[in-house]
Design an enzyme around this catalytic site. Structure first.
Site, PDB file in Angstrom:
ATOM      1  N   LYS A  79       0.827  -1.474  17.197  1.00 28.94           N
ATOM      2  CA  LYS A  79      -0.630  -1.515  17.018  1.00 28.94           C
ATOM      3  C   LYS A  79      -1.321  -0.696  18.111  1.00 28.94           C
ATOM      4  O   LYS A  79      -0.989  -0.825  19.290  1.00 28.94           O
ATOM      5  CB  LYS A  79      -1.108  -2.976  17.069  1.00 28.94           C
ATOM      6  CG  LYS A  79      -2.582  -3.155  16.703  1.00 28.94           C
ATOM      7  CD  LYS A  79      -2.973  -4.636  16.649  1.00 28.94           C
ATOM      8  CE  LYS A  79      -4.425  -4.834  16.238  1.00 28.94           C
ATOM      9  NZ  LYS A  79      -4.842  -6.244  16.190  1.00 28.94           N
ATOM     10  N   SER A 154      -7.314  -7.815  11.796  1.00 28.63           N
ATOM     11  CA  SER A 154      -7.461  -6.450  12.242  1.00 28.63           C
ATOM     12  C   SER A 154      -6.172  -5.636  12.276  1.00 28.63           C
ATOM     13  O   SER A 154      -6.203  -4.416  12.227  1.00 28.63           O
ATOM     14  CB  SER A 154      -8.065  -6.449  13.648  1.00 28.63           C
ATOM     15  OG  SER A 154      -7.149  -7.001  14.578  1.00 28.63           O
ATOM     16  N   SER A 178      -5.785 -12.202  13.198  1.00 24.47           N
ATOM     17  CA  SER A 178      -5.462 -10.791  12.945  1.00 24.47           C
ATOM     18  C   SER A 178      -4.002 -10.463  12.745  1.00 24.47           C
ATOM     19  O   SER A 178      -3.672  -9.322  12.420  1.00 24.47           O
ATOM     20  CB  SER A 178      -5.999  -9.913  14.069  1.00 24.47           C
ATOM     21  OG  SER A 178      -7.349  -9.640  13.830  1.00 24.47           O
TER      22      SER A 178
HETATM   23  N1  GLN Z   1     -11.240 -11.303  11.907  1.00 22.65           N
HETATM   24  C1  GLN Z   1     -11.522 -11.946  13.151  1.00 22.65           C
HETATM   25  C2  GLN Z   1     -12.610 -11.193  13.868  1.00 22.65           C
HETATM   26  O1  GLN Z   1     -13.132 -10.308  13.299  1.00 22.65           O
HETATM   27  C3  GLN Z   1     -10.291 -12.035  13.999  1.00 22.65           C
HETATM   28  C4  GLN Z   1      -9.875 -10.756  14.582  1.00 22.65           C
HETATM   29  C5  GLN Z   1      -8.645 -10.832  15.405  1.00 22.65           C
HETATM   30  O2  GLN Z   1      -7.887 -11.789  15.331  1.00 22.65           O
HETATM   31  N2  GLN Z   1      -8.482  -9.837  16.252  1.00 22.65           N
HETATM   32  O3  GLN Z   1     -12.956 -11.463  14.980  1.00 22.65           O
END
Ligand code: GLN
Length: 496
Positions: A79, A154, A178
């Protein structure tokens, strides 16, 4: 069978025995990437030569008799939020375009030490804020199951790369879901370790009290092997836990749930959940019962307040963390023509460099932390966080693990929620409580929804430092379902 269809464990064994070289394995995956990347767009950065160089070095270390772990020579998609000294690191933001970090994240360094070969850096929502990769400054990643849909987020580039057989393994980070949500909607395994179980050093910070690196794989054992390769205490991360933990690899190899107590979270089903998601979820629970687990319903009412608490705590930490992007230290600098003050250059750079969702979070967080509002918003959210942790503790007195659907729906169409932040945020309804409490949680595939034929994930939550329980239960579900299906769920990347 072609190399790209092998599991990570198989590839590691083949490389170790000399049946194939790390270079051959890397080449097979680079070829696959060349073939499918135009459709999937999972990677932000690929450099064939850097990858092959790493693979040649692994082959040389093995020839020299160096003892590397079980994943030596196995390729991985990384990532693009972990620093890598030989590849750019952007967090999918324009503000970091072209930035070359001077050091490796601990996770990166441990991948290299274990002989994993980094294929490239994967796409994400900018600074990991989102649930679809649509917030990337460099274009959306597509779900290999249906190219008109999102791969989750994400860590959507990481989930898509594994689902599309571009890599057997990938890394992700989970702040609110995410890893688990993208794993769920692409039909793969994703694990959020216990907070502090994997190092944040060199991970570009979003919300430091929640951010947790973890693995993606197409099966539970592979995820465990990767988990073990990069987790464990790191003196460079002040919140890293220095304590002995049970082996997750051993747990993945012991798929036995007989006598285990499994709690079904009452609040996470029903209205608002897609019928096909609920159908697969209930079947999975029945399956666990048929394997000898004791299933009980557990009520965790405060879990429903996790989402609003998260959207105060995470943006607050984000507004503070992202202050470091000041146009002086990293990447982009706009309007620095000698006529403007540092403040003006900073404002122009941040206006041009951050996308709309990141700006929304910075504004929300700055507001929540401002004097006069601090107690009403941030302070209140922290209290809710404590209540959620206590509710988990109480539940884990009654049961060994908790289960729920990972996310209320299957992969949604690209564009469907892009202009509706609330609808986007709801994708993490079931995953956020574990971030706030810091406990371990996994998503494991449990079949396809009848109405759209898309993957559904089961979430398995375990107490802090009991990550092994997720692997044990996940492996049991996987084994039972595979004998029912006559093979892995993800036989082919359907739309490629
Ligand atoms: N979708 C969640 C957010 O937008 C979690 C994102 C994540 O876990 N990095 O904050």
């Amino acid at each position: 069978m072609s190399l790209i269809r092998k599991t990570a464990a198989e590839l590691g064994t083949m490389v170790a025995s000399g049946e194939v070289t790390a270079v051959e394995v890397a080449e097979a995956h680079l070829d696959r990437m060349a073939e499918v990347e135009p459709k999937v767009n999972a990677f932000l950065h690929v450099d064939r030569e850097t990858t092959l160089e790493q693979a040649r070095a692994v082959d040389a270390r093995l020839r020299a008799g160096e003892k590397l772990g079980p994943l030596a020579g196995v390729p991985i998609a990384h990532k693009d939020i972990f620093t890598t000294r030989d590849m750019p690191t952007t967090a999918a933001s324009k503000i970091l375009k072209g930035w070359r970090p001077p050091y490796d994240a601990t996770v990166t360094a441990r991948l290299r030490a274990a002989g994993l070969v980094i294929l490239g850096k994967t796409n994400l929502d900018e600074f990991a804020m989102g649930s679809s990769t649509e917030n990337s400054a460099y274009g959306t990643t597509r779900n290999p199951w249906d190219l008109s849909r999102v791969p989750g987020g994400s860590s959507g580039g990481s989930s898509a790369a594994v689902a599309a057989y571009e890599a057997p393994l990938s890394t992700g980070t989970d702040t609110g879901g995410s890893i688990r949500q993208p794993a769920s909607v692409t039909g793969i395994v994703g694990m959020k370790p216990t907070y502090g179980g994997s190092s944040r050093y060199g991970l570009i910070a979003f919300a430091s009290s929640l951010d947790t690196p973890g693995p993606f794989a197409r099966n539970v054992l592979d995820a465990a092997l990767l988990h073990e390769a990069f987790s464990g205490h790191d003196p460079m991360d002040s919140t890293s836990i220095d304590a002995p933990v049970p082996s997750v690899v051993e747990a993945a190899r012991t798929p036995d749930v007989a006598g285990m107590r499994i709690g079904v979270v009452k609040e996470f089903s029903g209205e608002g959940y897609q019928p096909g998601v609920l159908a697969r979820y209930h079947e999975a629970v029945q399956l666990l019962e048929s394997l000898g687990a004791k299933v009980v319903e557990v009520s965790c009412p405060s879990f429903l307040t996790a989402l609003p608490a998260y959207y105060l705590i995470a943006p607050s930490e984000c507004s503070s963390n992202l202050a470091r992007f000041d146009a002086m230290r990293y990447g982009l600098r706009v309007g620095d023509d000698g006529t403007r003050s540092a403040e003006e250059v900073m404002a122009l750079t941040r206006a041009a460099g951050f996308g709309p969702e990141v700006k929304r979070r910075i504004m929300l967080g700055t507001y929540a932390l401002s004097s006069g509002y601090y107690d009403a918003y941030y302070g209140q959210a922290q209290k809710v966080r404590t209540v959620i942790s206590r509710e988990f503790e109480a539940a884990f007195h009654q049961v060994d693990v908790l289960v729920s659907p990972t996310t209320p729906t299957t992969a949604f169409p690209i564009g469907e929620r892009a202009d509706d932040p609330m609808a986007m945020y709801l994708a993490d309804l079931c995953t956020i409580p574990s971030n706030l409490a810091g406990n371990a949680a996994m998503s494991v595939p449990v079949g396809l929804a009848d109405e759209d034929g898309l993957p559904v994930g089961l979430q398995i939550m375990a107490p802090v430092l009991a990550d092994d329980r997720c692997y044990r239960v996940g492996a049991a579900v996987e084994q039972a379902l595979e004998s029912r299906w006559g093979g892995p769920l993800l036989k082919e990347a359907p739309s490629l």
